[in-house]
Design a protein around this motif. Structure first.
Motif, PDB file in Angstrom:
ATOM      1  N   LYS A 105       0.811  -1.217   0.000  1.00 62.00           N
ATOM      2  CA  LYS A 105       0.000   0.000   0.000  1.00 62.00           C
ATOM      3  C   LYS A 105       0.848   1.271   0.000  1.00 62.00           C
ATOM      4  O   LYS A 105       0.488   2.255  -0.636  1.00 62.00           O
ATOM      5  CB  LYS A 105      -0.900   0.032   1.239  1.00 62.00           C
ATOM      6  N   HIS A 106       1.971   1.265   0.732  1.00 64.62           N
ATOM      7  CA  HIS A 106       2.679   2.514   0.996  1.00 64.62           C
ATOM      8  C   HIS A 106       4.067   2.616   0.367  1.00 64.62           C
ATOM      9  O   HIS A 106       4.748   3.622   0.558  1.00 64.62           O
ATOM     10  CB  HIS A 106       2.824   2.709   2.513  1.00 64.62           C
ATOM     11  N   TYR A 107       4.528   1.600  -0.355  1.00 64.73           N
ATOM     12  CA  TYR A 107       5.853   1.643  -0.969  1.00 64.73           C
ATOM     13  C   TYR A 107       5.708   1.198  -2.420  1.00 64.73           C
ATOM     14  O   TYR A 107       5.249   0.093  -2.698  1.00 64.73           O
ATOM     15  CB  TYR A 107       6.812   0.721  -0.208  1.00 64.73           C
ATOM     16  N   SER A 108       6.092   2.051  -3.353  1.00 65.98           N
ATOM     17  CA  SER A 108       5.808   1.776  -4.760  1.00 65.98           C
ATOM     18  C   SER A 108       6.807   0.838  -5.436  1.00 65.98           C
ATOM     19  O   SER A 108       6.581   0.435  -6.570  1.00 65.98           O
ATOM     20  CB  SER A 108       5.762   3.097  -5.538  1.00 65.98           C
ATOM     21  N   HIS A 109       7.895   0.470  -4.764  1.00 68.28           N
ATOM     22  CA  HIS A 109       8.909  -0.378  -5.387  1.00 68.28           C
ATOM     23  C   HIS A 109       9.029  -1.728  -4.696  1.00 68.28           C
ATOM     24  O   HIS A 109      10.114  -2.268  -4.535  1.00 68.28           O
ATOM     25  CB  HIS A 109      10.266   0.324  -5.373  1.00 68.28           C
ATOM     26  N   VAL A 110       7.925  -2.320  -4.302  1.00 68.57           N
ATOM     27  CA  VAL A 110       7.944  -3.602  -3.604  1.00 68.57           C
ATOM     28  C   VAL A 110       8.561  -4.686  -4.485  1.00 68.57           C
ATOM     29  O   VAL A 110       9.269  -5.564  -3.993  1.00 68.57           O
ATOM     30  CB  VAL A 110       6.522  -4.011  -3.164  1.00 68.57           C
ATOM     31  N   ASN A 111       8.351  -4.588  -5.779  1.00 74.22           N
ATOM     32  CA  ASN A 111       8.894  -5.605  -6.688  1.00 74.22           C
ATOM     33  C   ASN A 111      10.418  -5.576  -6.753  1.00 74.22           C
ATOM     34  O   ASN A 111      11.026  -6.517  -7.238  1.00 74.22           O
ATOM     35  CB  ASN A 111       8.311  -5.437  -8.086  1.00 74.22           C
ATOM     36  N   ARG A 112      11.059  -4.534  -6.239  1.00 74.89           N
ATOM     37  CA  ARG A 112      12.516  -4.440  -6.246  1.00 74.89           C
ATOM     38  C   ARG A 112      13.147  -4.866  -4.924  1.00 74.89           C
ATOM     39  O   ARG A 112      14.359  -4.844  -4.798  1.00 74.89           O
ATOM     40  CB  ARG A 112      12.942  -3.023  -6.571  1.00 74.89           C
ATOM     41  N   LEU A 113      12.341  -5.219  -3.965  1.00 73.59           N
ATOM     42  CA  LEU A 113      12.910  -5.706  -2.701  1.00 73.59           C
ATOM     43  C   LEU A 113      13.534  -7.078  -2.939  1.00 73.59           C
ATOM     44  O   LEU A 113      13.021  -7.873  -3.724  1.00 73.59           O
ATOM     45  CB  LEU A 113      11.816  -5.790  -1.631  1.00 73.59           C
ATOM     46  N   PRO A 114      14.636  -7.370  -2.257  1.00 70.44           N
ATOM     47  CA  PRO A 114      15.315  -8.650  -2.497  1.00 70.44           C
ATOM     48  C   PRO A 114      14.482  -9.843  -2.048  1.00 70.44           C
ATOM     49  O   PRO A 114      13.934  -9.857  -0.945  1.00 70.44           O
ATOM     50  CB  PRO A 114      16.594  -8.540  -1.676  1.00 70.44           C
ATOM     51  N   GLU A 115      14.410 -10.842  -2.912  1.00 69.95           N
ATOM     52  CA  GLU A 115      13.647 -12.054  -2.611  1.00 69.95           C
ATOM     53  C   GLU A 115      14.249 -12.806  -1.429  1.00 69.95           C
ATOM     54  O   GLU A 115      13.550 -13.501  -0.702  1.00 69.95           O
ATOM     55  CB  GLU A 115      13.603 -12.973  -3.830  1.00 69.95           C
ATOM     56  N   SER A 116      15.552 -12.686  -1.247  1.00 72.50           N
ATOM     57  CA  SER A 116      16.202 -13.416  -0.153  1.00 72.50           C
ATOM     58  C   SER A 116      15.763 -12.909   1.218  1.00 72.50           C
ATOM     59  O   SER A 116      15.950 -13.595   2.222  1.00 72.50           O
ATOM     60  CB  SER A 116      17.720 -13.306  -0.286  1.00 72.50           C
ATOM     61  N   CYS A 117      15.174 -11.727   1.281  1.00 77.76           N
ATOM     62  CA  CYS A 117      14.722 -11.164   2.558  1.00 77.76           C
ATOM     63  C   CYS A 117      13.267 -11.508   2.874  1.00 77.76           C
ATOM     64  O   CYS A 117      12.790 -11.187   3.962  1.00 77.76           O
ATOM     65  CB  CYS A 117      14.907  -9.646   2.555  1.00 77.76           C
ATOM     66  N   ARG A 118      12.561 -12.108   1.928  1.00 78.53           N
ATOM     67  CA  ARG A 118      11.161 -12.477   2.189  1.00 78.53           C
ATOM     68  C   ARG A 118      11.105 -13.547   3.259  1.00 78.53           C
ATOM     69  O   ARG A 118      11.940 -14.447   3.303  1.00 78.53           O
ATOM     70  CB  ARG A 118      10.502 -13.011   0.928  1.00 78.53           C
ATOM     71  N   THR A 119      10.134 -13.429   4.127  1.00 81.48           N
ATOM     72  CA  THR A 119       9.998 -14.399   5.200  1.00 81.48           C
ATOM     73  C   THR A 119       8.546 -14.529   5.608  1.00 81.48           C
ATOM     74  O   THR A 119       7.708 -13.705   5.235  1.00 81.48           O
ATOM     75  CB  THR A 119      10.860 -13.992   6.410  1.00 81.48           C
ATOM     76  N   ARG A 128       2.416 -14.607   9.567  1.00 82.70           N
ATOM     77  CA  ARG A 128       2.624 -13.238   9.072  1.00 82.70           C
ATOM     78  C   ARG A 128       3.691 -13.281   7.989  1.00 82.70           C
ATOM     79  O   ARG A 128       4.704 -13.950   8.121  1.00 82.70           O
ATOM     80  CB  ARG A 128       3.083 -12.310  10.198  1.00 82.70           C
ATOM     81  N   ARG A 129       3.453 -12.551   6.908  1.00 79.94           N
ATOM     82  CA  ARG A 129       4.394 -12.516   5.784  1.00 79.94           C
ATOM     83  C   ARG A 129       4.966 -11.113   5.638  1.00 79.94           C
ATOM     84  O   ARG A 129       4.266 -10.132   5.839  1.00 79.94           O
ATOM     85  CB  ARG A 129       3.698 -12.932   4.496  1.00 79.94           C
ATOM     86  N   GLY A 130       6.237 -11.077   5.253  1.00 80.97           N
ATOM     87  CA  GLY A 130       6.873  -9.785   5.054  1.00 80.97           C
ATOM     88  C   GLY A 130       8.339  -9.946   4.700  1.00 80.97           C
ATOM     89  O   GLY A 130       8.754 -10.962   4.148  1.00 80.97           O
TER      90      GLY A 130
END
Length: 145
Positions: A105-119, A128-130
């Motif tokens: 909702k609040h950050y327009s570049h979510v697709n650029r966050l590193p996949e290795s940090c997903r948890t 909970r996902r993030g």
């Protein structure tokens, strides 16, 4: 234009010029033969110029011995919204993470966050996902005020 294409045109022009010169009879030598010769020579000059221009452009792009510097990547903000920081209690301690839905909702570049940090973590209130905050910080992201 590609050099292969230009070279094939040049070869075809030379072949056609050779055929027209060979078929002309010596008795008819006149203005018609001169026009054909001038047309063929002009075509060869134009094609040769195109090849040399193409080679000149190629040499501008890559020069041996010169260090290659890639174009900079498009910039995007690495400042994450502070309102998305969540602290969850799990069976093995506390986890700080950026909530996935909040970031959407609040950050327009979510697709650029590193996949290795997903948890995803299991809490008393469910899964909970993030993104792990420690991992994001190690990758250069920070929380904006």
């Amino acid at each position: 234009m590609s050099t292969k294409f230009i070279k094939s045109i040049l070869i075809a022009a030379v072949a056609v010029t050779g055929i027209t010169v060979a078929t002309a009879s010596p008795a008819k030598a006149g203005n018609d033969d001169l026009a054909k010769f001038l047309f063929g020579a002009t075509a060869l000059i134009i094609i040769g110029k195109a090849i040399s221009d193409s080679d000149a452009q190629a040499s501008e792009k890559y020069q041996p011995g010169r260090k290659y510097t890639p174009k900079p990547k498009p910039r995007f903000s690495k400042a994450l919204p502070g309102r998305c920081l969540r602290r969850h209690h799990t069976w093995d301690g506390r986890v700080r993470m950026m909530g996935r839905n909040c970031l959407n909702k609040h950050y327009s570049h979510v697709n650029r966050l590193p996949e290795s940090c997903r948890t995803r973590v299991r809490t008393d209130n469910g899964v909970r996902r993030g993104y792990q905050m420690r991992c994001l910080r190690n990758k250069g992201f920070y929380i904006a005020s």
